[in-house]
Design a protein around this motif. Structure first.
Motif, PDB file in Angstrom:
ATOM      1  N   LEU A 295       0.825  -1.214   0.000  1.00 19.14           N
ATOM      2  CA  LEU A 295       0.000   0.000   0.000  1.00 19.14           C
ATOM      3  C   LEU A 295       0.863   1.268   0.000  1.00 19.14           C
ATOM      4  O   LEU A 295       0.361   2.358   0.292  1.00 19.14           O
ATOM      5  CB  LEU A 295      -0.928   0.009   1.216  1.00 19.14           C
ATOM      6  CG  LEU A 295      -1.886  -1.172   1.382  1.00 19.14           C
ATOM      7  CD1 LEU A 295      -2.839  -0.919   2.545  1.00 19.14           C
ATOM      8  CD2 LEU A 295      -2.677  -1.431   0.115  1.00 19.14           C
ATOM      9  N   ALA A 296       2.132   1.152  -0.346  1.00 15.40           N
ATOM     10  CA  ALA A 296       3.038   2.309  -0.309  1.00 15.40           C
ATOM     11  C   ALA A 296       2.580   3.433  -1.224  1.00 15.40           C
ATOM     12  O   ALA A 296       2.927   4.601  -1.009  1.00 15.40           O
ATOM     13  CB  ALA A 296       4.455   1.875  -0.676  1.00 15.40           C
ATOM     14  N   TYR A 297       1.776   3.117  -2.234  1.00 17.14           N
ATOM     15  CA  TYR A 297       1.267   4.153  -3.137  1.00 17.14           C
ATOM     16  C   TYR A 297       0.420   5.188  -2.398  1.00 17.14           C
ATOM     17  O   TYR A 297       0.246   6.318  -2.877  1.00 17.14           O
ATOM     18  CB  TYR A 297       0.446   3.521  -4.264  1.00 17.14           C
ATOM     19  CG  TYR A 297      -0.804   2.803  -3.799  1.00 17.14           C
ATOM     20  CD1 TYR A 297      -2.009   3.484  -3.671  1.00 17.14           C
ATOM     21  CD2 TYR A 297      -0.784   1.452  -3.490  1.00 17.14           C
ATOM     22  CE1 TYR A 297      -3.155   2.829  -3.242  1.00 17.14           C
ATOM     23  CE2 TYR A 297      -1.915   0.801  -3.060  1.00 17.14           C
ATOM     24  CZ  TYR A 297      -3.098   1.492  -2.935  1.00 17.14           C
ATOM     25  OH  TYR A 297      -4.232   0.848  -2.504  1.00 17.14           O
ATOM     26  N   LEU A 298      -0.101   4.833  -1.232  1.00 15.77           N
ATOM     27  CA  LEU A 298      -0.913   5.779  -0.461  1.00 15.77           C
ATOM     28  C   LEU A 298      -0.085   6.955   0.052  1.00 15.77           C
ATOM     29  O   LEU A 298      -0.639   7.998   0.419  1.00 15.77           O
ATOM     30  CB  LEU A 298      -1.580   5.069   0.722  1.00 15.77           C
ATOM     31  CG  LEU A 298      -2.596   3.969   0.380  1.00 15.77           C
ATOM     32  CD1 LEU A 298      -3.063   3.276   1.649  1.00 15.77           C
ATOM     33  CD2 LEU A 298      -3.791   4.559  -0.374  1.00 15.77           C
ATOM     34  N   ASN A 299       1.239   6.799   0.080  1.00 16.64           N
ATOM     35  CA  ASN A 299       2.099   7.874   0.592  1.00 16.64           C
ATOM     36  C   ASN A 299       2.003   9.146  -0.239  1.00 16.64           C
ATOM     37  O   ASN A 299       2.365  10.228   0.234  1.00 16.64           O
ATOM     38  CB  ASN A 299       3.556   7.410   0.641  1.00 16.64           C
ATOM     39  CG  ASN A 299       3.772   6.287   1.638  1.00 16.64           C
ATOM     40  OD1 ASN A 299       2.943   6.037   2.505  1.00 16.64           O
ATOM     41  ND2 ASN A 299       4.894   5.596   1.523  1.00 16.64           N
TER      42      ASN A 299
END
Length: 314
Positions: A295-299
């Motif tokens: 879910l790193a794209y949420l950063n």
């Protein structure tokens, strides 16, 4: 004998936790006895209680059917309307705006209608949630708000997202900003204040102390005044710890009472302004997940609710 096939939302968890969810009527003492007797197997092989499940695994529990009912498919969420404001949604998470007066989830005193049931109904209508196909998972809220606090709530659509977001919250990697209105000014225009917090579960109220005492836990609350008018103060709040009623109780402790707060606020001033629901909103959040997180794209996201309480300052 009862058999389960592990799906994507079941994998990654210990087999004992899976069985506790999938067979909620099975006494834990009996489950432990079944493990000792090797009567719980994964893919036909004996397993340890801490074995972690993979997608496609077949879990077999050698117990009489009448001694343990399989988890029932709960469809009560259909009693809640699928209506709520969506701030952000993708395949893994949904971020909703919870209005004042709506419980996030059911409890002993809440009505049947809750935000999580509205979300389940919405996902069911979209054909993204199939209760009958799940052994141990259902969409869940990752953070909580009081009934009379509005703001952003994160809901996980799958088990991977639930684990990732819950771990990020525990590790301080989900940063939440609140806004509130106070009827008296805080000590400074901007500060980070520290104290100690203790919750009385029987009365659902907390106490704040400037000095450590047995049973108290440390809290830190950052704030800055961003507007003022007619004796009211619009304040942006950053939580460095997340204790029950932290903002309301901590602000009351330093003499900055939140407008409309019936538990920690100033009753006389609430009556003067004619406001009896706390002016507190979980206004924005951002993520700081590890680079290797799925879910790193949420950063890259900066998420906020509709700007609250402008009616008092325009």
């Amino acid at each position: 004998m009862i058999t389960f096939t592990v799906n994507d939302n079941d994998c990654g968890q210990r087999v004992d936790r899976f069985i506790t969810k999938a067979l909620p009527d099975l006494p834990k003492s009996m489950m432990y006895r079944l493990f000792r007797k090797k009567d719980i197997k994964i893919n036909g092989r004996r397993c340890d209680i801490s074995a972690v499940l993979n997608a496609g695994d077949v879990v077999t529990v050698y117990v009489k059917q009448e001694l343990s009912a399989v988890k029932k498919c709960d469809m009560n969420f259909l009693n809640s309307p699928p209506d709520f404001e969506i701030i952000y949604e993708d395949n893994n998470i949904l971020i909703a705006f919870k209005p004042v007066g709506l419980d996030p989830h059911s409890n002993s005193t809440s009505s049947a209608d809750t935000l999580i049931d509205r979300i389940k109904h919405y996902l069911y209508n979209k054909k993204e949630y199939f209760p009958e196909a799940e052994n141990s998972f259902s969409p869940a809220l990752c953070n909580r708000l009081d009934r009379n606090t509005s703001g952003l709530i994160i809901s996980a659509k799958n088990a991977v997202a639930l684990r990732e977001i819950n771990e990020a919250i525990r590790n301080g990697r989900v940063h939440k900003i609140y806004r509130c209105v106070t009827v008296t000014p805080p000590p400074k225009n901007q500060d980070v204040i520290s104290a100690y917090h203790r919750k009385n579960d029987n009365r659902n109220i907390v106490r704040i102390s400037d000095k450590y005492a047995d049973g108290y836990k440390p809290i830190r609350t950052g704030y800055k005044v961003i507007d003022r008018k007619n004796g009211l103060y619009l304040i942006e709040v950053t939580l460095f710890t997340g204790r029950t009623h932290q903002i309301r109780a901590h602000f009351a402790h330093v003499g900055a009472y939140i407008l409309g707060d019936g538990k920690y606020g100033n009753t006389a001033l609430n009556k003067r302004y004619g406001v009896f629901r706390q002016a507190l909103c979980a206004y924005s959040l951002d993520f700081e997940l590890p680079e290797n997180s799925p879910l790193a794209y949420l950063n890259t996201l900066e998420l906020s609710a509709p700007e609250p309480f402008r009616e008092y300052f325009d």
